[in-house]
Design a protein around this motif. Structure first.
Motif, PDB file in Angstrom:
ATOM      1  N   SER A  14      36.487 -22.987  -9.656  1.00 40.97           N
ATOM      2  CA  SER A  14      38.167 -21.964  -9.509  1.00 40.97           C
ATOM      3  C   SER A  14      38.111 -21.560 -10.969  1.00 40.97           C
ATOM      4  CB  SER A  14      38.902 -23.382  -9.433  1.00 40.97           C
ATOM      5  OG  SER A  14      39.058 -23.737 -10.015  1.00 40.97           O
ATOM      6  N   GLY A  42      35.664 -27.082 -12.782  1.00 38.19           N
ATOM      7  CA  GLY A  42      35.280 -25.973 -13.439  1.00 38.19           C
ATOM      8  C   GLY A  42      34.762 -25.783 -14.433  1.00 38.19           C
ATOM      9  N   ASN A  43      34.101 -25.644 -15.421  1.00 39.69           N
ATOM     10  CA  ASN A  43      32.882 -25.861 -16.719  1.00 39.69           C
ATOM     11  C   ASN A  43      34.203 -26.153 -18.535  1.00 39.69           C
ATOM     12  OD1 ASN A  43      31.093 -26.925 -17.795  1.00 39.69           O
ATOM     13  ND2 ASN A  43      30.766 -24.807 -18.856  1.00 39.69           N
ATOM     14  N   ALA A  64      32.812 -29.770 -15.055  1.00 38.48           N
ATOM     15  CA  ALA A  64      31.275 -30.367 -15.093  1.00 38.48           C
ATOM     16  C   ALA A  64      30.899 -30.915 -16.843  1.00 38.48           C
ATOM     17  CB  ALA A  64      30.641 -28.882 -15.337  1.00 38.48           C
ATOM     18  N   ALA A 104      31.435 -21.221  -5.828  1.00 35.51           N
ATOM     19  CA  ALA A 104      31.368 -19.970  -6.821  1.00 35.51           C
ATOM     20  C   ALA A 104      31.345 -20.538  -8.284  1.00 35.51           C
ATOM     21  CB  ALA A 104      33.097 -19.135  -7.000  1.00 35.51           C
ATOM     22  N   ILE A 105      30.502 -21.452  -8.261  1.00 29.36           N
ATOM     23  CA  ILE A 105      29.992 -22.027  -9.947  1.00 29.36           C
ATOM     24  C   ILE A 105      29.046 -20.973  -9.879  1.00 29.36           C
ATOM     25  CG2 ILE A 105      28.624 -23.218 -11.102  1.00 29.36           C
ATOM     26  CD1 ILE A 105      29.713 -25.244  -9.192  1.00 29.36           C
ATOM     27  N   ALA A 127      30.208 -16.855  -2.353  1.00 25.57           N
ATOM     28  CA  ALA A 127      29.343 -16.482  -4.483  1.00 25.57           C
ATOM     29  C   ALA A 127      27.945 -16.282  -4.376  1.00 25.57           C
ATOM     30  CB  ALA A 127      30.870 -16.459  -4.638  1.00 25.57           C
ATOM     31  N   ASN A 128      27.945 -18.193  -4.775  1.00 18.72           N
ATOM     32  CA  ASN A 128      26.936 -18.557  -5.382  1.00 18.72           C
ATOM     33  C   ASN A 128      25.730 -17.628  -5.149  1.00 18.72           C
ATOM     34  OD1 ASN A 128      24.585 -20.408  -6.041  1.00 18.72           O
ATOM     35  ND2 ASN A 128      26.497 -21.020  -7.577  1.00 18.72           N
ATOM     36  N   SER A 207      35.776  -5.937 -11.772  1.00 20.04           N
ATOM     37  CA  SER A 207      35.534  -7.076 -13.239  1.00 20.04           C
ATOM     38  C   SER A 207      35.547  -8.677 -12.794  1.00 20.04           C
ATOM     39  CB  SER A 207      37.813  -6.815 -13.160  1.00 20.04           C
ATOM     40  OG  SER A 207      38.048  -7.912 -13.652  1.00 20.04           O
ATOM     41  N   GLY A 209      32.454 -11.997 -13.866  1.00 22.43           N
ATOM     42  CA  GLY A 209      32.118 -13.121 -15.375  1.00 22.43           C
ATOM     43  C   GLY A 209      30.948 -12.222 -15.731  1.00 22.43           C
ATOM     44  N   ILE A 212      27.690 -11.913 -14.277  1.00 20.41           N
ATOM     45  CA  ILE A 212      27.233 -11.189 -13.143  1.00 20.41           C
ATOM     46  C   ILE A 212      27.484  -9.428 -13.625  1.00 20.41           C
ATOM     47  CG2 ILE A 212      29.808 -10.933 -12.383  1.00 20.41           C
ATOM     48  CD1 ILE A 212      28.349 -10.659  -9.614  1.00 20.41           C
ATOM     49  N   ASN A 221      21.968  -8.381 -10.796  1.00 20.65           N
ATOM     50  CA  ASN A 221      22.277  -8.414  -9.799  1.00 20.65           C
ATOM     51  C   ASN A 221      21.456  -8.138  -8.423  1.00 20.65           C
ATOM     52  OD1 ASN A 221      24.724  -9.837  -8.372  1.00 20.65           O
ATOM     53  ND2 ASN A 221      25.559  -8.064  -8.506  1.00 20.65           N
TER      54      ASN A 221
HETATM   55  N1  LIG Z   1      32.651 -11.808 -10.098  1.00 21.86           N
HETATM   56  C1  LIG Z   1      32.219 -11.329  -9.058  1.00 21.86           C
HETATM   57  O1  LIG Z   1      33.059 -10.332  -9.022  1.00 21.86           O
HETATM   58  C2  LIG Z   1      31.065 -11.742  -7.841  1.00 21.86           C
HETATM   59  C3  LIG Z   1      31.583 -11.137  -6.792  1.00 21.86           C
HETATM   60  C4  LIG Z   1      30.147 -11.293  -6.515  1.00 21.86           C
HETATM   61  C5  LIG Z   1      29.149 -12.674  -6.245  1.00 21.86           C
HETATM   62  N2  LIG Z   1      29.596 -13.479  -7.191  1.00 21.86           N
HETATM   63  C6  LIG Z   1      28.808 -14.491  -7.795  1.00 21.86           C
HETATM   64  O2  LIG Z   1      29.812 -15.644  -7.369  1.00 21.86           O
HETATM   65  C7  LIG Z   1      29.126 -16.761  -8.913  1.00 21.86           C
HETATM   66  C8  LIG Z   1      30.085 -16.788  -9.634  1.00 21.86           C
HETATM   67  O3  LIG Z   1      30.649 -15.439 -10.333  1.00 21.86           O
HETATM   68  P1  LIG Z   1      31.394 -15.110 -11.602  1.00 21.86           P
HETATM   69  O4  LIG Z   1      31.890 -14.061 -12.393  1.00 21.86           O
HETATM   70  O5  LIG Z   1      33.170 -15.960 -11.109  1.00 21.86           O
HETATM   71  O6  LIG Z   1      31.348 -16.355 -12.791  1.00 21.86           O
HETATM   72  P2  LIG Z   1      32.381 -16.479 -13.971  1.00 21.86           P
HETATM   73  O7  LIG Z   1      33.508 -16.000 -13.876  1.00 21.86           O
HETATM   74  O8  LIG Z   1      31.838 -16.467 -15.036  1.00 21.86           O
HETATM   75  O9  LIG Z   1      32.653 -18.020 -12.756  1.00 21.86           O
HETATM   76  C9  LIG Z   1      32.258 -19.213 -13.179  1.00 21.86           C
HETATM   77  C10 LIG Z   1      32.737 -20.663 -12.947  1.00 21.86           C
HETATM   78  O10 LIG Z   1      31.356 -21.472 -13.188  1.00 21.86           O
HETATM   79  C11 LIG Z   1      31.830 -22.345 -13.865  1.00 21.86           C
HETATM   80  N3  LIG Z   1      30.734 -22.652 -14.626  1.00 21.86           N
HETATM   81  C12 LIG Z   1      30.239 -22.217 -15.353  1.00 21.86           C
HETATM   82  N4  LIG Z   1      28.927 -23.437 -15.920  1.00 21.86           N
HETATM   83  C13 LIG Z   1      29.117 -23.810 -15.255  1.00 21.86           C
HETATM   84  C14 LIG Z   1      28.331 -24.877 -15.801  1.00 21.86           C
HETATM   85  N5  LIG Z   1      26.863 -25.528 -16.015  1.00 21.86           N
HETATM   86  N6  LIG Z   1      28.393 -26.199 -14.350  1.00 21.86           N
HETATM   87  C15 LIG Z   1      29.665 -26.165 -13.178  1.00 21.86           C
HETATM   88  N7  LIG Z   1      30.258 -25.171 -13.624  1.00 21.86           N
HETATM   89  C16 LIG Z   1      30.122 -24.327 -14.161  1.00 21.86           C
HETATM   90  C17 LIG Z   1      33.336 -21.841 -14.646  1.00 21.86           C
HETATM   91  O11 LIG Z   1      33.865 -23.100 -15.315  1.00 21.86           O
HETATM   92  P3  LIG Z   1      34.211 -22.413 -16.648  1.00 21.86           P
HETATM   93  O12 LIG Z   1      35.138 -20.961 -16.988  1.00 21.86           O
HETATM   94  O13 LIG Z   1      35.796 -22.885 -16.725  1.00 21.86           O
HETATM   95  O14 LIG Z   1      33.685 -22.866 -17.753  1.00 21.86           O
HETATM   96  C18 LIG Z   1      33.278 -20.683 -13.703  1.00 21.86           C
HETATM   97  O15 LIG Z   1      34.392 -21.566 -12.980  1.00 21.86           O
HETATM   98  C19 LIG Z   1      28.389 -16.035  -9.140  1.00 21.86           C
HETATM   99  O16 LIG Z   1      27.144 -16.687  -8.398  1.00 21.86           O
HETATM  100  C20 LIG Z   1      27.774 -14.636  -9.444  1.00 21.86           C
HETATM  101  O17 LIG Z   1      26.613 -14.051  -8.621  1.00 21.86           O
HETATM  102  C21 LIG Z   1      30.760 -12.765  -8.363  1.00 21.86           C
END
Ligand SMILES: NC(=O)c1ccc[n+]([C@@H]2O[C@H](COP(=O)([O-])OP(=O)(O)OC[C@H]3O[C@@H](n4cnc5c(N)ncnc54)[C@H](OP(=O)(O)O)[C@@H]3O)[C@@H](O)[C@H]2O)c1
Length: 395
Positions: A14, A42-43, A64, A104-105, A127-128, A207, A209, A212, A221
Motif C-alpha cells: 500500500s 509496506g516495508n 515486511a 502491488a508489492i 500489479a505484481n 510516475s 516506483g 519499474i 519492464n
Molecule cells: N507504479 C506503476 O505505475 C506500476 C504500473 C504497472 C505495474 N506496476 C507493478 O506493481 C508493482 C509495484 O510497483 P510500484 O511502482 O508501486 O513499486 P514501489 O512504489 O516501489 O512500491 C513497492 C511496494 O512494495 C513494498 N516493498 C518493497 N520491498 C518489499 C519487500 N521486500 N517485501 C514486501 N514489500 C516490499 C514497498 O514498501 P515501502 O515503500 O514501505 O518500502 C511498497 O509498498 C511492481 O510489480 C510493478 O512492476 C507498477
C-alpha cells in the motif's frame, strides 16, 4: 471482522506508487462507507503505512521488515489496528479473509502473499507481474483452483483485457504491447553505458516506483510484460508484439483475424486501470484527466530496437525456451537492478548478467511446484550475485 455488507479489500504494497493510487481510488469510490480494509502492507515507509492504516481504518497493518515492528507498533499505539512484521505476517495479510486483493508489492517478495490470497479464492488485482513471470502457469492454476478472478492492473494488460471480446479468443491473432521507450529511447548504447540511477529513473510519461522506472529505461519492464501477457492471455510467443509509442496514450492493442485492431486509450494514470480492476466488470466514475485529442494532435510509433535494448530479445528467448527461464530472468534482473542502484555495476551490465544467468539455467525443466519456483529463483539470484562479485574483483 464483522460482516458489514461492505466490500472487503486488502492492499499488499500500500505504501508504493500503485498502493497509494489504489487508496486514492478507494477514497474516490466511497472510502470507509463502501469498503472494509482488511489488511495493508509496506516495508520501509513506516510513517506512511501508519498514516494509511489510520486513514482507511485497516484491521491489520504489516511491515515486511521485522526490524521495523516496534516503529510500526509505536506509530499505531492507541489505535485498535493489529500490527505485525516479517515474511509470515505478509503471507497472513494475503491469507486474511477479504473479497479483493491488490497485489502491488514490488519484486518476487510479492509472490508468496499474493499466492496465499489466490489460494483462498480472493479476486486478485495483479500489479505484481513478477508472480506470473516467475511462476507462470502454476500461479494461473492457483487462482483457478481458489476460484477467484485474476484482473490485470499493468496498464498494458488492463488495455488488452478491456480489448478482448468475450468468446473470441480463437479469433485473436496477436496482441501489441505499447512501450514508451523510456528516457533513453533515442540514446546510443555508448551513451547509455554511463548513466546514473537518477537519469534512468526519470520516466518521460509515468510516475512510478524505482524498480519499474529503471525497468522502463532498460526495457526490462516490457520484457517482463511480454512473459506476463503470455500467461495471462494464454498466447504463443509469436502472437506477442511490442511497439514503441512515445506518448503512452494507447495502452495496448489486440489484433483479430479479420484485420481489426481494438485498443484502449487514456491519459497515463494508473488509477484508470486500478479502478477498472476494483469495479470489474463495471466502470467506475473517476476523477482523472481526460484525453484531449486536439491537444494531442498525433500518435507516433516506431519498431523497438533489440540491439540497444537486449531485454526484449531475452524475453523472447525465455518464452521460446520455457523451463524456469521466466523465474531465472526475473531473479537475475532483480539482483542486477539492486547492484546497479548500489553503484556496483553499470546500466548495460544488467542485461549481460541476466543473459548469462538465463543461459546457465537453460536446460532446467519447468517447475512443477511452487517450491521449485522458489528454488530456481534463489539459484538465479546466487548465480547473478556470483557474476557481479567476480566482475567487481576483476575491475
Ligand atoms: N507504479 C506503476 O505505475 C506500476 C504500473 C504497472 C505495474 N506496476 C507493478 O506493481 C508493482 C509495484 O510497483 P510500484 O511502482 O508501486 O513499486 P514501489 O512504489 O516501489 O512500491 C513497492 C511496494 O512494495 C513494498 N516493498 C518493497 N520491498 C518489499 C519487500 N521486500 N517485501 C514486501 N514489500 C516490499 C514497498 O514498501 P515501502 O515503500 O514501505 O518500502 C511498497 O509498498 C511492481 O510489480 C510493478 O512492476 C507498477
Amino acid at each position: 471482522m464483522a460482516d458489514t455488507g461492505k466490500r472487503r479489500i486488502s492492499i499488499l504494497g500500500s505504501t508504493g506508487s500503485i498502493g497509494v493510487n489504489t487508496l486514492d481510488v478507494v477514497d474516490q469510490l466511497g472510502g470507509r462507507e463502501a469498503f472494509d480494509v482488511v489488511a495493508i502492507t509496506g516495508n520501509a515507509n513506516i510513517a506512511l503505512l501508519a498514516e494509511q492504516a489510520k486513514a482507511c481504518g485497516a484491521s491489520l497493518a504489516v511491515t515486511a521488515d521485522d526490524a521495523q515492528y516496534s516503529a510500526l507498533k509505536d506509530a499505531l499505539a492507541g489505535s485498535d489496528i493489529e500490527v505485525a512484521a516479517g515474511r509470515d505476517a505478509l503471507i497472513e495479510a494475503g491469507a486474511r479473509d477479504s473479497d479483493w486483493v491488490m497485489a502491488a508489492i514490488v519484486g518476487t517478495a510479492g509472490l508468496a502473499p499474493t499466492l496465499a490470497a489466490a489460494q483462498r479464492g480472493a479476486d486478485i488485482a495483479l500489479a505484481n507481474k513478477e508472480c506470473l513471470v516467475s511462476a507462470g502457469e502454476l500461479f494461473i492454476n492457483a487462482v483457478a483452483e481458489g476460484g477467484g478472478r485474476l484482473i490485470p492492473v499493468d496498464s498494458e494488460h488492463s488495455a488488452i483485457f478491456q480489448s478482448l471480446e468475450d468468446d473470441q479468443h480463437h479469433a485473436v491473432e496477436r496482441i501489441v504491447l505499447t512501450a514508451s521507450g523510456g528516457p533513453f529511447r533515442t540514446w546510443t548504447r555508448e551513451a547509455m553505458a554511463g548513466v546514473t540511477v537518477e537519469t534512468a529513473r526519470a520516466h518521460p510519461n509515468w510516475s512510478m516506483g524505482l524498480k519499474i522506472s529503471i525497468g522502463s529505461a532498460s526495457m526490462f519492464n516490457k520484457a517482463l510484460e511480454m512473459i506476463e501477457a503470455k500467461h495471462l492471455f494464454d498466447l504463443r510467443p509469436d502472437q506477442i508484439e511490442v511497439i514503441v509509442h512515445p506518448q503512452s496514450v494507447i495502452h495496448s492493442m489486440v489484433g483479430y483475424t479479420d484485420g481489426s485492431v481494438l485498443a484502449q486509450l487514456g491519459c497515463p494514470d494508473m488509477r484508470t486501470a486500478i479502478g477498472y480492476a476494483l469495479t470489474y466488470p463495471n466502470r467506475p466514475k473517476l476523477n482523472v484527466e481526460r484525453l484531449d485529442f486536439a491537444k494531442l494532435a498525433r500518435l507516433d510509433f516506431e519498431a523497438p530496437d533489440e540491439v540497444r535494448f537486449p531485454a526484449l530479445r531475452l524475453a523472447r528467448t525465455a518464452l521460446e525456451r520455457g523451463g524456469v527461464q521466466g523465474a531465472a530472468m526475473n531473479a537475475a534482473e532483480e539482483t542486477s537492478f539492486h547492484a546497479f542502484c548500489a553503484g556496483r555495476i553499470g546500466f548495460l551490465n544488467m542485461a549481460d548478467i541476466t543473459e548469462q544467468v538465463m543461459d546457465s539455467m537453460a536446460d532446467y525443466g519447468a517447475a512443477t511446484t511452487m517450491d521449485e519456483v522458489f528454488t530456481a529463483d534463489a539459484e538465479a539470484r546466487r548465480r547473478a550475485g556470483e557474476i557481479i562479485a567476480k566482475n567487481e574483483m576483476a575491475a
